[in-house]
Design an enzyme around this catalytic site. Structure first.
Site, PDB file in Angstrom:
ATOM      1  N   CYS A  42       0.900  -1.110   0.143  1.00  0.00           N
ATOM      2  CA  CYS A  42      -0.106   0.019   0.134  1.00  0.00           C
ATOM      3  C   CYS A  42       0.855   1.199   0.117  1.00  0.00           C
ATOM      4  CB  CYS A  42      -0.985   0.171   1.201  1.00  0.00           C
ATOM      5  SG  CYS A  42      -2.003  -1.496   1.107  1.00  0.00           S
ATOM      6  N   HIS A  96      -1.349   6.428   2.113  1.00  0.00           N
ATOM      7  CA  HIS A  96      -1.229   5.498   3.432  1.00  0.00           C
ATOM      8  C   HIS A  96      -1.023   6.312   4.654  1.00  0.00           C
ATOM      9  CE1 HIS A  96      -0.653   1.454   4.778  1.00  0.00           C
ATOM     10  NE2 HIS A  96      -0.007   1.980   5.548  1.00  0.00           N
TER      11      HIS A  96
END
Length: 504
Positions: A42, A96
């Site tokens: 991610c 993120h």
């Protein structure tokens, strides 16, 4: 933007999934059939996408550094639009969270207003999943009765409501806007409304055609799916590390829950697009749909992301541009389609591009589609250049089905490892622990990966220190199961991508 979504969508040819709202979007969009993330995890992938720089330029391979401090003061996609007078807004998981975005989702650089995070997300990894024993656990499989959950809702439901609110307020203000909506699903845990499981009876689920670890796979390439092993229901299976297979009945349940999570997320996308249409904004708004990376569903004996295989790096990517990808002869552009009801018809894709592309390409492409000057290509060394792109403008492909085989079209991905053999931290090693970097090239007809020695202090790979290699010829081996790389022959020209995406 979805989280951990491989192209498990009807518009990408999946025969099982029910994704009518995204399929409807695809039918009015330019759809890129072979788009790839630059790192299948991610934080690095999202930072790469939003800065249009490769992980070797952002120097983010884990979740533990902020690129503006650690690498360079790179301008992001929303920051660029903000500088051009747009109101920029973030809902859900876009950057993120945490150190990787300065504990602020890069606010105020990237966003005009503080980013929104759904309050119910704080329960995501708590003991909120009812097990067969009637007790609450932190499970992988976590279908729920929403009315019984903390706060009586789920994160993606809250994010959709907030995004709808922002669309309404922005419409009323009359200002140009850039709205990024990050859905959390189908990321684990599969905490979703239990009704969505009824769409996928277990007897309709099937194991992948290649559920075993390929015999020729170098051990450094294997992803031991450590994050899944930490879930209580998976721990109860007592699976040996690192190669012990998950029992087949549990594999089918994972497939069922992943597909159900996709349908749940599709329903939220449908609500959002229908609001865009209802407010009269669909006629002059560009819509992009994508994911940060894919997710293995048992292929090669692997689960989750954390690898260079197509199942981990390939992502959906589509662009809707009113008047370009779709001309409006219908009463509604995006009528909401109930995933539990009959689909009015099988949607066909709009324009399609089969040659390989990268998430890096979104920044320059969206800039052009909005009428802005795209960032210039980055020089070989761009650490001191605030605004540039290591991607390419894809707008030239719109309304032009591109099915020619372009051998020069290459997508680059990479993944770090701490050692030659699978370790507890092989999936996500901290920077200081990285010893090997797998650089992977994906063309129309092959995937080639070299696992080379890597120095985390200098951020340099030693391409003469080869720890393993992979070569898959995709026409006869689309699943990438038969490694043709010969470790005894290193008479290969090993290359790394430079700033413009060419080989250096």
């Amino acid at each position: 933007m979805a989280d951990d979504l491989r192209p498990t969508l009807g518009c990408y040819g999946d025969p099982i999934v029910k994704s009518p709202n995204i399929d409807q979007l695809a039918s009015k969009s330019n759809v890129f059939l072979n788009a790839y993330a630059q790192q299948a995890v991610c934080g690095p992938s999202r930072t790469s996408l939003l800065t249009s720089r490769r992980p070797d330029t952002t120097r983010l391979y884990d979740f533990n550094s902020y690129w503006r401090v650690h690498a360079g003061n790179y301008t992001t996609l929303p920051q660029y639009f903000k500088s051009k007078g747009y109101t920029t807004m973030s809902v859900g998981k876009v950057f993120h969270p945490g150190i990787a975005s300065n504990h602020s989702d890069d606010y105020p650089y990237s966003w005009s207003v503080p980013p929104y995070h759904p309050p119910s997300f704080k329960y995501e990894n708590m003991k909120v999943c009812k097990g067969s024993d009637g007790k609450l656990h932190a499970n992988l499989l976590c279908s729920v009765n929403v009315s019984e959950t903390p706060l009586g809702t789920l994160p993606d439901m809250e994010s959709t409501e907030e995004a709808i609110r922002l669309l309404k307020s922005t419409r009323d203000s009359g200002k140009n806007f850039f709205l990024a909506v990050g859905f959390h699903k189908p990321h684990i845990p599969f905490r979703i409304p239990q009704d969505f499981l009824t769409l996928y009876p277990l007897d309709k689920m099937s194991l992948p055609p290649d559920p075993d670890v390929p015999k020729g796979l170098p051990s450094v390439a294997y992803n031991p799916w450590t994050d899944i092993r930490k879930r209580e229901d998976v721990q109860a299976l007592n699976i040996s590390f690192p190669y012990g297979p998950i029992p087949k009945d549990f594999q089918l349940q994972i497939q069922q829950h992943y597909y159900a999570s996709v349908s749940y997320m599709d329903s939220q996308v449908g609500r959002l697009l229908n609001t865009l249409d209802y407010l009269g904004l669909a006629e002059d708004t560009v819509v992009v749909f994508t994911s940060d990376h894919g997710w293995s569903l048992g292929e090669h004996g692997e689960w989750a992301k954390y690898s260079n295989f197509d199942v981990a790096t390939r992502i959906p990517l589509m662009f809707y541009v009113a008047g370009v990808t779709a001309v409006r002869p219908w009463p509604e552009t995006f009528p909401y389609i109930n995933v539990f009801g009959p689909t009015p018809h099988r949607f066909t894709r709009g324009g399609t591009v089969r040659n390989v592309n990268e998430l890096l390409d979104i920044f320059p492409t969206v800039s052009v589609l909005a009428g802005l000057k795209p960032p210039l290509p980055c020089p070989d060394n761009s650490f001191d250049v605030e605004l540039c792109t290591e991607g390419h403008d894809l707008a030239y492909t719109f309304n032009n089905d591109d099915n020619r085989k372009k051998s020069e079209a290459i997508a680059f991905s990479q993944y770090p490892r701490p050692a030659d053999t699978p370790q507890e931290n092989s999936d996500l090693p901290d920077l200081k622990d990285i010893r090997i970097m797998g650089y992977s090239l994906r063309s129309w007809d092959y995937r080639f990966t070299v696992w080379a020695g890597f120095d985390p202090a200098s951020f340099q790979a030693n391409l003469s220190d080869v720890h393993g290699g992979e070569l898959y010829l995709l026409e006869e081996d689309p699943g990438q199961d038969h490694n043709l790389y010969n470790t005894s022959e290193h008479s290969l020209l090993l290359c790394k991508p430079v700033g413009d995406g060419s080989m250096g």
